[in-house]
Design an enzyme around this catalytic site. Structure first.
Site, short mmCIF file in Angstrom:
data_model
loop_
_atom_site.label_atom_id
_atom_site.label_comp_id
_atom_site.label_asym_id
_atom_site.label_seq_id
_atom_site.Cartn_x
_atom_site.Cartn_y
_atom_site.Cartn_z
N ASN A 9 0.87 -1.18 0.00
CA ASN A 9 0.00 0.00 0.00
C ASN A 9 0.91 1.23 0.00
O ASN A 9 1.50 1.56 1.02
CB ASN A 9 -0.90 -0.03 1.25
CG ASN A 9 -1.73 1.23 1.37
OD1 ASN A 9 -1.77 2.06 0.46
ND2 ASN A 9 -2.41 1.38 2.49
N LYS A 11 0.14 4.26 -0.28
CA LYS A 11 -0.49 5.45 0.33
C LYS A 11 -0.29 6.68 -0.57
O LYS A 11 -0.26 6.55 -1.79
CB LYS A 11 0.02 5.66 1.75
CG LYS A 11 -0.12 4.38 2.59
CD LYS A 11 0.08 4.55 4.06
CE LYS A 11 -0.11 3.21 4.76
NZ LYS A 11 -0.04 3.27 6.21
N HIS A 95 -9.48 1.20 4.95
CA HIS A 95 -8.20 1.36 5.65
C HIS A 95 -8.40 2.28 6.86
O HIS A 95 -9.20 3.22 6.79
CB HIS A 95 -7.15 1.95 4.70
CG HIS A 95 -5.76 1.88 5.28
ND1 HIS A 95 -5.31 2.81 6.20
CD2 HIS A 95 -4.75 1.01 5.09
CE1 HIS A 95 -4.07 2.49 6.54
NE2 HIS A 95 -3.70 1.40 5.89
N GLU A 97 -6.78 4.65 7.95
CA GLU A 97 -6.57 6.08 7.67
C GLU A 97 -7.82 6.67 7.02
O GLU A 97 -8.14 7.83 7.26
CB GLU A 97 -5.33 6.25 6.77
CG GLU A 97 -4.05 6.02 7.57
CD GLU A 97 -2.89 5.45 6.77
OE1 GLU A 97 -2.92 5.50 5.53
OE2 GLU A 97 -1.95 4.92 7.42
N GLU A 167 -5.16 -4.87 10.56
CA GLU A 167 -4.13 -3.86 10.76
C GLU A 167 -4.39 -3.14 12.07
O GLU A 167 -5.23 -2.22 12.12
CB GLU A 167 -4.16 -2.83 9.61
CG GLU A 167 -3.90 -3.42 8.25
CD GLU A 167 -3.33 -2.38 7.28
OE1 GLU A 167 -2.27 -2.65 6.69
OE2 GLU A 167 -3.95 -1.30 7.12
N GLY A 173 2.73 2.35 10.77
CA GLY A 173 3.70 3.43 10.62
C GLY A 173 4.42 3.79 11.91
O GLY A 173 5.07 4.83 12.01
N SER A 213 3.60 -2.10 10.26
CA SER A 213 5.05 -2.16 10.45
C SER A 213 5.65 -3.51 10.09
O SER A 213 6.63 -3.96 10.70
CB SER A 213 5.44 -1.76 11.89
OG SER A 213 5.05 -0.43 12.15
P1 13P Z 1 3.18 0.41 7.61
O1 13P Z 1 3.69 -0.86 7.02
O2 13P Z 1 3.92 1.64 7.14
O3 13P Z 1 3.07 0.33 9.11
O4 13P Z 1 1.68 0.60 7.07
C1 13P Z 1 0.81 -0.45 7.16
C2 13P Z 1 -0.41 -0.10 6.40
O5 13P Z 1 -1.15 0.79 6.77
C3 13P Z 1 -0.69 -0.85 5.16
O6 13P Z 1 -1.97 -0.61 4.70
#
Ligand code: 13P
Length: 249
Positions: A9, A11, A95, A97, A167, A173, A213
């Site tokens: 992903n 982003k 997601h 976010e 997740e 992150g 992560s």
């Molecule tokens: P990270 O791997 O940067 O923690 O992000 C995970 C994520 O949100 C994948 O959709």
């Protein structure tokens, strides 16, 4: 036997040129189709060029979000038919976010799931608790609500046609990965929920990915767990060699 999925992903990262560079690196570095379903999710501006580049490869493309309607007056949105038209076969839905910053709810996630399946896109439906919810002992309630409401009314599909990604919000992150025990506990809980709403074959066939992560150092341990069928990777998917290492894990 579930075929593992490794999805990157990206982003809100990567211009078109950068996206092509990255996908070139992944494509050259990983040439072993069959054992893993590899997916990349560029920003929507790069779906088409990346999909064109990957047309005859074994790497698939995902959108990061979609609207549930097919077309119309929804400024700034793209729908499942547009995503298909641009060359993607997967879409990330719900997601954290999107839930946190754009007020997505289980209801809108569910509408998107219906539309994705109707238009032949494989949805990667994200669920996960915040640290506060975990500390308050609400982990199972939150996951159950997100899974059950997200999948409400979704019946006619093959097991490989939907993917769930667990997740934990506190692991995204932050460099803080769920321990193997924490991750497997939630993944097997999600599997038990799937058994409540689907027959055994389907419930056992749906892939459940871990995200938060995940990187080339911790991937092998997480991916070895019985109910972890792959990863949804953020930061580490932006570097071709790191992403390839995770695929190899
Ligand atoms: P990270 O791997 O940067 O923690 O992000 C995970 C994520 O949100 C994948 O959709």
């Amino acid at each position: 036997m579930r075929t593992p999925v490794i999805a990157g992903n990206w982003k809100m990262n990567m211009t078109v040129d950068q996206a092509i560079e990255l996908v070139k690196g992944i494509h050259y570095g990983y040439k072993n189709p069959g054992q893993v379903d590899v997916v990349v999710a560029p920003p929507s501006t790069s779906i088409h060029p990346v999909a064109q580049y990957l047309k005859d490869s074994h790497i698939s493309v995902a959108a990061q979000n979609m609207h549930w309607e097919e077309s119309g007056a929804f400024t700034g949105e793209i729908s499942a038919p547009f995503i298909k038209d641009a060359g993607a076969d997967y879409v990330i839905i719900g997601h954290s976010e999107r839930r946190q910053y754009f007020k997505e709810t289980d209801k809108t996630v569910n509408k998107k799931m219906h539309s994705a399946i109707k238009h032949d896109l494989i949805p990667i439906m994200c669920v996960g608790e915040t640290l506060g919810e975990r500390e308050d002992g609400r982990l199972q309630d939150v996951i159950q609500r997100q899974v059950m409401d997200g999948l409400d009314g979704i019946e006619s599909f093959a097991a490989t046609d939907i993917i769930i990604a667990y997740e934990p919000v506190w692991a995204i992150g932050t460099g803080k990965t769920a321990t193997s025990e924490q991750a497997e506990e939630v993944h097997s809980f999600i599997r038990s929920l799937l058994h409540k709403i689907h027959d055994t074959k389907k419930a056992n066939g749906i892939r459940i990915l871990y995200g938060g992560s995940m990187n080339s150092k911790n991937a092998a341990e997480l991916l070895a767990l019985p109910n972890i069928d792959g990863g949804l990777i953020g930061g580490a998917s932006l570097v071709a060699s790191d992403f390839i290492d995770i695929i190899r894990s």
